[in-house]
Scaffold this motif. Structure first.
Motif, PDB file in Angstrom:
ATOM      1  N   SER A  57      47.594  20.271  77.020  1.00  0.00           N
ATOM      2  CA  SER A  57      47.308  20.645  75.639  1.00  0.00           C
ATOM      3  C   SER A  57      48.526  20.355  74.764  1.00  0.00           C
ATOM      4  CB  SER A  57      46.933  22.126  75.541  1.00  0.00           C
ATOM      5  OG  SER A  57      47.936  22.943  76.120  1.00  0.00           O
ATOM      6  N   ASN A  58      48.252  20.044  73.517  1.00  0.00           N
ATOM      7  CA  ASN A  58      49.321  19.772  72.557  1.00  0.00           C
ATOM      8  C   ASN A  58      49.836  21.107  72.013  1.00  0.00           C
ATOM      9  OD1 ASN A  58      51.119  18.408  70.933  1.00  0.00           O
ATOM     10  ND2 ASN A  58      49.604  17.892  69.364  1.00  0.00           N
ATOM     11  N   LEU A  59      50.631  21.798  72.825  1.00  0.00           N
ATOM     12  CA  LEU A  59      51.064  23.166  72.540  1.00  0.00           C
ATOM     13  C   LEU A  59      51.765  23.290  71.203  1.00  0.00           C
ATOM     14  CD1 LEU A  59      52.717  23.861  76.020  1.00  0.00           C
ATOM     15  CD2 LEU A  59      50.381  24.457  75.334  1.00  0.00           C
ATOM     16  N   GLN A  60      51.570  24.438  70.559  1.00  0.00           N
ATOM     17  CA  GLN A  60      52.329  24.805  69.368  1.00  0.00           C
ATOM     18  C   GLN A  60      53.432  25.764  69.797  1.00  0.00           C
ATOM     19  OE1 GLN A  60      51.870  23.635  66.286  1.00  0.00           O
ATOM     20  NE2 GLN A  60      53.350  24.916  65.191  1.00  0.00           N
ATOM     21  N   ILE A  61      54.675  25.385  69.573  1.00  0.00           N
ATOM     22  CA  ILE A  61      55.832  26.198  69.964  1.00  0.00           C
ATOM     23  C   ILE A  61      56.518  26.673  68.699  1.00  0.00           C
ATOM     24  CG2 ILE A  61      58.008  26.229  71.231  1.00  0.00           C
ATOM     25  CD1 ILE A  61      56.885  23.847  72.881  1.00  0.00           C
ATOM     26  N   ASP A  62      56.582  27.992  68.515  1.00  0.00           N
ATOM     27  CA  ASP A  62      57.070  28.580  67.266  1.00  0.00           C
ATOM     28  C   ASP A  62      58.169  29.602  67.565  1.00  0.00           C
ATOM     29  OD1 ASP A  62      56.965  30.841  65.115  1.00  0.00           O
ATOM     30  OD2 ASP A  62      55.959  29.140  64.164  1.00  0.00           O
ATOM     31  N   TRP A  63      59.253  29.541  66.817  1.00  0.00           N
ATOM     32  CA  TRP A  63      60.355  30.490  67.012  1.00  0.00           C
ATOM     33  C   TRP A  63      60.730  31.186  65.705  1.00  0.00           C
ATOM     34  CZ3 TRP A  63      60.579  25.213  67.803  1.00  0.00           C
ATOM     35  CH2 TRP A  63      61.290  24.464  66.874  1.00  0.00           C
ATOM     36  N   PHE A 129      57.644  16.080  71.119  1.00  0.00           N
ATOM     37  CA  PHE A 129      58.776  15.884  72.022  1.00  0.00           C
ATOM     38  C   PHE A 129      58.759  14.453  72.571  1.00  0.00           C
ATOM     39  CE2 PHE A 129      58.454  20.406  71.848  1.00  0.00           C
ATOM     40  CZ  PHE A 129      59.713  20.904  72.124  1.00  0.00           C
ATOM     41  N   GLY A 130      59.936  13.936  72.830  1.00  0.00           N
ATOM     42  CA  GLY A 130      59.998  12.606  73.408  1.00  0.00           C
ATOM     43  C   GLY A 130      61.393  12.241  73.855  1.00  0.00           C
ATOM     44  N   ILE A 131      61.497  11.022  74.366  1.00  0.00           N
ATOM     45  CA  ILE A 131      62.768  10.435  74.779  1.00  0.00           C
ATOM     46  C   ILE A 131      63.020   9.262  73.859  1.00  0.00           C
ATOM     47  CG2 ILE A 131      64.049   9.371  76.680  1.00  0.00           C
ATOM     48  CD1 ILE A 131      62.046  10.672  78.590  1.00  0.00           C
ATOM     49  N   LEU A 132      64.245   9.130  73.371  1.00  0.00           N
ATOM     50  CA  LEU A 132      64.581   8.096  72.411  1.00  0.00           C
ATOM     51  C   LEU A 132      64.165   6.721  72.935  1.00  0.00           C
ATOM     52  CD1 LEU A 132      65.959   7.540  69.688  1.00  0.00           C
ATOM     53  CD2 LEU A 132      68.096   7.175  70.956  1.00  0.00           C
ATOM     54  N   GLY A 133      63.335   6.052  72.160  1.00  0.00           N
ATOM     55  CA  GLY A 133      62.936   4.692  72.504  1.00  0.00           C
ATOM     56  C   GLY A 133      61.838   4.589  73.537  1.00  0.00           C
ATOM     57  N   ALA A 134      61.291   5.717  74.012  1.00  0.00           N
ATOM     58  CA  ALA A 134      60.259   5.675  75.054  1.00  0.00           C
ATOM     59  C   ALA A 134      58.895   6.020  74.454  1.00  0.00           C
ATOM     60  CB  ALA A 134      60.594   6.644  76.179  1.00  0.00           C
ATOM     61  N   ASP A 135      57.879   5.320  74.902  1.00  0.00           N
ATOM     62  CA  ASP A 135      56.503   5.594  74.495  1.00  0.00           C
ATOM     63  C   ASP A 135      55.939   6.621  75.468  1.00  0.00           C
ATOM     64  OD1 ASP A 135      54.003   5.588  73.427  1.00  0.00           O
ATOM     65  OD2 ASP A 135      53.421   3.613  74.206  1.00  0.00           O
ATOM     66  N   LEU A 136      56.030   7.895  75.074  1.00  0.00           N
ATOM     67  CA  LEU A 136      55.692   8.981  75.985  1.00  0.00           C
ATOM     68  C   LEU A 136      54.961  10.076  75.214  1.00  0.00           C
ATOM     69  CD1 LEU A 136      56.256  10.249  78.896  1.00  0.00           C
ATOM     70  CD2 LEU A 136      58.199  11.367  77.813  1.00  0.00           C
ATOM     71  N   TYR A 137      53.741  10.383  75.643  1.00  0.00           N
ATOM     72  CA  TYR A 137      52.998  11.492  75.049  1.00  0.00           C
ATOM     73  C   TYR A 137      53.097  12.657  76.028  1.00  0.00           C
ATOM     74  CZ  TYR A 137      49.299  14.126  72.701  1.00  0.00           C
ATOM     75  OH  TYR A 137      48.593  15.086  72.031  1.00  0.00           O
ATOM     76  N   VAL A 138      53.969  13.606  75.715  1.00  0.00           N
ATOM     77  CA  VAL A 138      54.352  14.656  76.656  1.00  0.00           C
ATOM     78  C   VAL A 138      53.174  15.500  77.132  1.00  0.00           C
ATOM     79  CG1 VAL A 138      55.830  16.681  76.979  1.00  0.00           C
ATOM     80  CG2 VAL A 138      56.721  14.673  75.800  1.00  0.00           C
ATOM     81  N   PRO A 139      52.177  15.856  76.293  1.00  0.00           N
ATOM     82  CA  PRO A 139      51.069  16.668  76.808  1.00  0.00           C
ATOM     83  C   PRO A 139      50.367  16.065  78.026  1.00  0.00           C
ATOM     84  CG  PRO A 139      51.027  16.689  74.427  1.00  0.00           C
ATOM     85  CD  PRO A 139      52.090  15.701  74.816  1.00  0.00           C
ATOM     86  N   ASP A 140      50.365  14.738  78.157  1.00  0.00           N
ATOM     87  CA  ASP A 140      49.739  14.109  79.335  1.00  0.00           C
ATOM     88  C   ASP A 140      50.462  14.485  80.625  1.00  0.00           C
ATOM     89  OD1 ASP A 140      47.868  12.888  77.739  1.00  0.00           O
ATOM     90  OD2 ASP A 140      48.905  10.945  77.680  1.00  0.00           O
ATOM     91  N   TYR A 141      51.720  14.910  80.517  1.00  0.00           N
ATOM     92  CA  TYR A 141      52.524  15.243  81.698  1.00  0.00           C
ATOM     93  C   TYR A 141      52.590  16.747  81.942  1.00  0.00           C
ATOM     94  CZ  TYR A 141      54.013  10.405  81.332  1.00  0.00           C
ATOM     95  OH  TYR A 141      54.021   9.034  81.272  1.00  0.00           O
ATOM     96  N   PHE A 142      52.000  17.516  81.040  1.00  0.00           N
ATOM     97  CA  PHE A 142      52.012  18.977  81.170  1.00  0.00           C
ATOM     98  C   PHE A 142      50.867  19.376  82.097  1.00  0.00           C
ATOM     99  CE2 PHE A 142      51.378  23.386  79.502  1.00  0.00           C
ATOM    100  CZ  PHE A 142      52.664  23.851  79.753  1.00  0.00           C
ATOM    101  N   LEU A 143      51.118  19.257  83.412  1.00  0.00           N
ATOM    102  CA  LEU A 143      50.095  19.428  84.438  1.00  0.00           C
ATOM    103  C   LEU A 143      50.468  20.547  85.396  1.00  0.00           C
ATOM    104  CD1 LEU A 143      49.668  15.642  85.293  1.00  0.00           C
ATOM    105  CD2 LEU A 143      48.159  17.026  83.839  1.00  0.00           C
TER     106      LEU A 143
END
Length: 312
Positions: A57-63, A129-143
């Motif tokens: 899921s594309n989490l909402q993180i709030d502080w 969220f990401g890594i500089l210069g990388a094509d990465l959709y982080v929610p796909d890795y939140f498993l």
């Protein structure tokens, strides 16, 4: 890459709040070689909230609810410069908390490191969220069962992090939001400045050489490489040693007078090169004095070495 970044009371009425009595003190030194026995002890427990969340899921993180950080400092949530996520494959949250508190986490334990720069906002979505210069959709890795995700909020204001949370992908969870507050990460610290052997200096003498190459354990109890020490400060206080033990992260800001100096990798320096608002002219018998050695590349905000300075 992980973050979680003092003195003897020289006045006679304050002597009773230290463990070392006058007849146990070493002779004054002008060429002072620091030993492990001159160092303070620092013990800490870090309690980080664990939040079960819906995987992928594309989490909402709030502080936005944070008003105090893990070091006990007043905190403006808009000052967060980076929200970082670090993934550990072979560690439990309990193990990570312990190692983070005692500064023994290793970079080899990390399987993924991504960040979000909120630019004055008080929230990020996981997809930001990401890594500089990388094509990465982080929610796909939140498993589920793919590691422990640790969130840390950082800024250049402090060494270490303002707060933490563990984000746990859980197939039974429907929650897709994280709201950090002052209880999300609680750091409990026990500091002892009283039991160490103080360094005794001649009164009002600034030409004092210090050598820390024989120190092999830091105040946290870990092996230390003396060449990683890169700054020193000497501070004067009107407070007792017992009171200073409650101010481990405020020792510089709470000082009544402060002198600092960057250090090279030689393991030696001379206190006459310290810089402050006024010249350093040595120590006296009317105040409490601390000397601290710090390491900017170390992960814990606690100094590597803190000793009391006093005159005979």
């Amino acid at each position: 890459m992980l973050w979680f970044s003092f003195v003897y009371s020289a006045c006679q009425p304050k002597v009773s709040d230290t463990a070392v009595q006058a007849d146990q003190l070493p002779d004054p030194c002008t060429e002072c070689v620091f030993q492990n026995q001159n160092n303070y002890t620092y013990n800490s427990v870090l309690d980080i909230a664990t939040v079960p969340l819906k995987p992928e899921s594309n989490l909402q993180i709030d502080w936005s609810a944070l008003s105090s950080d893990v070091q006990g400092q007043d905190f403006d949530p808009t000052t967060v410069e980076q929200a970082t996520l670090v993934v550990f494959l072979n560690q439990t949250p309990e193990e990570i908390q312990v190692q983070l508190a005692n500064d023994t986490l290793q970079q080899a334990d990390i399987s993924l490191y991504v960040l979000c720069e909120p630019d004055g906002n008080t929230s990020c979505q996981l997809g930001d969220f990401g890594i500089l210069g990388a094509d990465l959709y982080v929610p796909d890795y939140f498993l589920a069962n793919q590691g422990v995700w640790m969130l840390a909020l950082r800024s250049s204001q402090i060494k270490g992090a303002h707060s933490f949370a563990f984000l746990i992908p859980d197939p039974s969870a429907e929650n897709t939001s994280v709201a950090l507050d002052n209880d999300s990460a609680i750091l409990t610290v026990d500091v002892d400045f009283r039991s160490l052997l103080p360094v005794v200096l001649p009164p009002e003498e600034s030409n004092i050489s210090i050598d820390w190459r024989e120190i092999d354990r830091d105040g946290l109890g870990n092996d230390i490489e003396p060449t990683k020490i890169d700054s020193v400060f000497v501070a004067r206080y009107d407070r007792s040693i017992t009171e200073l033990e409650d101010s481990i992260f405020d020792l510089m800001t709470d000082a009544d007078a402060l002198w600092t100096m960057p250090l090279d990798t030689s393991g030696e320096a001379n206190l006459q090169n310290l810089e402050g608002d006024v010249p350093f002219n040595g120590i006296d018998d009317d105040h409490s004095w601390l000397l601290a050695l710090e390491c900017s590349s170390c992960t814990s905000p606690a100094p590597r070495f803190v000793t009391r300075l006093q005159v005979p």
